[in-house]
Motif scaffolding. Sequence first.
Motif, PDB file in Angstrom:
ATOM      1  N   ARG A  64       0.816  -1.218   0.000  1.00 35.18           N
ATOM      2  CA  ARG A  64       0.000   0.000   0.000  1.00 35.18           C
ATOM      3  C   ARG A  64       0.852   1.270   0.000  1.00 35.18           C
ATOM      4  O   ARG A  64       0.297   2.369  -0.067  1.00 35.18           O
ATOM      5  CB  ARG A  64      -0.916   0.007   1.229  1.00 35.18           C
ATOM      6  CG  ARG A  64      -1.993  -1.051   1.227  1.00 35.18           C
ATOM      7  CD  ARG A  64      -2.705  -1.092   2.564  1.00 35.18           C
ATOM      8  NE  ARG A  64      -3.296   0.193   2.920  1.00 35.18           N
ATOM      9  CZ  ARG A  64      -4.562   0.525   2.680  1.00 35.18           C
ATOM     10  NH1 ARG A  64      -5.365  -0.331   2.068  1.00 35.18           N
ATOM     11  NH2 ARG A  64      -5.042   1.690   3.049  1.00 35.18           N
ATOM     12  N   HIS A  65       2.148   1.143   0.078  1.00 38.50           N
ATOM     13  CA  HIS A  65       3.036   2.302   0.182  1.00 38.50           C
ATOM     14  C   HIS A  65       3.333   2.869  -1.211  1.00 38.50           C
ATOM     15  O   HIS A  65       4.446   2.789  -1.728  1.00 38.50           O
ATOM     16  CB  HIS A  65       4.325   1.911   0.904  1.00 38.50           C
ATOM     17  CG  HIS A  65       4.107   1.491   2.325  1.00 38.50           C
ATOM     18  ND1 HIS A  65       5.091   0.903   3.096  1.00 38.50           N
ATOM     19  CD2 HIS A  65       3.019   1.595   3.129  1.00 38.50           C
ATOM     20  CE1 HIS A  65       4.612   0.649   4.305  1.00 38.50           C
ATOM     21  NE2 HIS A  65       3.354   1.066   4.343  1.00 38.50           N
ATOM     22  N   LYS A  66       2.316   3.471  -1.799  1.00 39.91           N
ATOM     23  CA  LYS A  66       2.379   3.862  -3.204  1.00 39.91           C
ATOM     24  C   LYS A  66       3.413   4.953  -3.484  1.00 39.91           C
ATOM     25  O   LYS A  66       4.047   4.962  -4.541  1.00 39.91           O
ATOM     26  CB  LYS A  66       0.995   4.334  -3.664  1.00 39.91           C
ATOM     27  CG  LYS A  66      -0.114   3.304  -3.494  1.00 39.91           C
ATOM     28  CD  LYS A  66       0.179   2.013  -4.235  1.00 39.91           C
ATOM     29  CE  LYS A  66      -0.981   1.031  -4.124  1.00 39.91           C
ATOM     30  NZ  LYS A  66      -0.670  -0.277  -4.746  1.00 39.91           N
ATOM     31  N   ALA A  67       3.583   5.891  -2.550  1.00 37.94           N
ATOM     32  CA  ALA A  67       4.500   7.006  -2.809  1.00 37.94           C
ATOM     33  C   ALA A  67       5.945   6.525  -2.877  1.00 37.94           C
ATOM     34  O   ALA A  67       6.687   6.884  -3.808  1.00 37.94           O
ATOM     35  CB  ALA A  67       4.334   8.073  -1.732  1.00 37.94           C
ATOM     36  N   VAL A  68       6.362   5.721  -1.915  1.00 38.59           N
ATOM     37  CA  VAL A  68       7.751   5.244  -1.942  1.00 38.59           C
ATOM     38  C   VAL A  68       7.944   4.217  -3.047  1.00 38.59           C
ATOM     39  O   VAL A  68       9.014   4.153  -3.675  1.00 38.59           O
ATOM     40  CB  VAL A  68       8.171   4.693  -0.563  1.00 38.59           C
ATOM     41  CG1 VAL A  68       7.457   3.392  -0.231  1.00 38.59           C
ATOM     42  CG2 VAL A  68       9.675   4.491  -0.503  1.00 38.59           C
ATOM     43  N   LEU A  69       6.915   3.419  -3.348  1.00 39.88           N
ATOM     44  CA  LEU A  69       7.033   2.465  -4.452  1.00 39.88           C
ATOM     45  C   LEU A  69       7.232   3.188  -5.782  1.00 39.88           C
ATOM     46  O   LEU A  69       8.015   2.745  -6.635  1.00 39.88           O
ATOM     47  CB  LEU A  69       5.789   1.580  -4.512  1.00 39.88           C
ATOM     48  CG  LEU A  69       5.660   0.505  -3.424  1.00 39.88           C
ATOM     49  CD1 LEU A  69       4.290  -0.160  -3.485  1.00 39.88           C
ATOM     50  CD2 LEU A  69       6.759  -0.537  -3.550  1.00 39.88           C
TER      51      LEU A  69
END
Length: 457
Positions: A64-69
């Motif tokens: 769910r960690h879309k920004a860092v991904l």
Amino acid sequence: MFSTVDVAVVGAGLSGLVSAYRLHRAGAEVVVLEAKDRVGGRLLTSSTRAGVAVDCGGSWVGSRHKAVLALLGEFEIDLVPQFTDGLNLLRVRGRIHRYRGDVPRLRLHEMLDLARAQWLLDRMATRLGSPPWSGGFAAKLDERSLGAWMRRHVRTTAALLVLKMVTAASFGCRPEELSLLAFAAHVHGCGGLADLVGVHDGALANRIAGGAGTLPTHLARRLGDRVRLDHPIVEIHRSPDRVTLISRTHQPVHARRVIVAVDPATADSIAHHPPLPVERAELQRRWQMGTGIKAHVIYQRPWWRDHGLTGATVTDTGFVRLTFDVSPAGAGAGVLTTFLGPAIADDPELLQPDSAPRRRRRVLDDLAELLGPDAQHAEDYIEQDWTDEPWQSGCVPRVPTGVLHTGYPWLTRPVGPVHWAGAESSHIGEAHMDGAVRAGQRAADEVLATLATVARA
């Protein structure tokens, strides 16, 4: 090197570097001022004697960690899936439970108690607003500790153990030391308790290939000599059209705007002229960071996998209470990590700095009791005590009661030309790498909007 830059960023952790990178790409003249001799902040990748990378700070990236991904994808940095092909161990009252997946197989009444506690906490988290620290319900939660809530709603030793381990790993404290609002908001920002502790598609699903320090290193390379190390800022002077940043060891830096990209407790070491508003100053004064040591035990190979084990353990006794397999991808070294701290250790004297040799011996003994005699044959052992890290108050937030609900607006509210970043200021992915990236992007966008307004005027 610079006269008056557009933006000075205080702190070269992930959040500060993301702010600077975003500002630089938008054409702003930026400088990053870091007190330490390295970039990364609470992301610290060390190497063993054999050259194996281990994460002494933040490690995991969830699905769910879309920004860092997205940032990892931009830099073409690979992920290492958390190893799950085997059995986890849970030891309660001397009895070992072996299970697959994220939820231990306990006796029926223990499983029901744990499921009920999870349901109550998830329901509590979903009732919070956006940001989750605001509103009357949040104020009510902030009056109580997580420990007080657990005493009322959790009945069995096994369920209590699981929640205590989650608190120790995520906050570096006991449930009695943590605001119920802080815990519920953390669950809210992770999408639920199952996601917070989950390996399968949860917050513990992946690690960064080569170590989490790879990401700040990539960012710093793109910023080049705009990043200044060994440059601690001790004072910030604000005037209507300029900010002056004072260091004891370097010439003052002048900027139009400033982003302070450290946690509130660390930010409290910087003096402000004129003084900060009372609310922001009180937030910094009362903010706390968790304590403890993150240890890595390195073996020639991950031998526990031969016995059908994942290396993930939780136990209610001993010095080592929680372990994970953090071995690098492919054939080679086996690495186990554990968290040692006063919140869970049964022998606090072993946490003293002069107890390092005895502490290592005890860690190996406890691992051998849990996983087998091969645990005694470690090739290397690395520790990181974040309470001893220079220019850092700790690694994970430990927010007591009565701080978040009153202080939350000041996590992000600018004070004149001074803006705030840091993983704690994002209510999505809060205190994770994802939160650090989101906070850095938000602060950079605030500054860019302000600079554009000034330019039009």
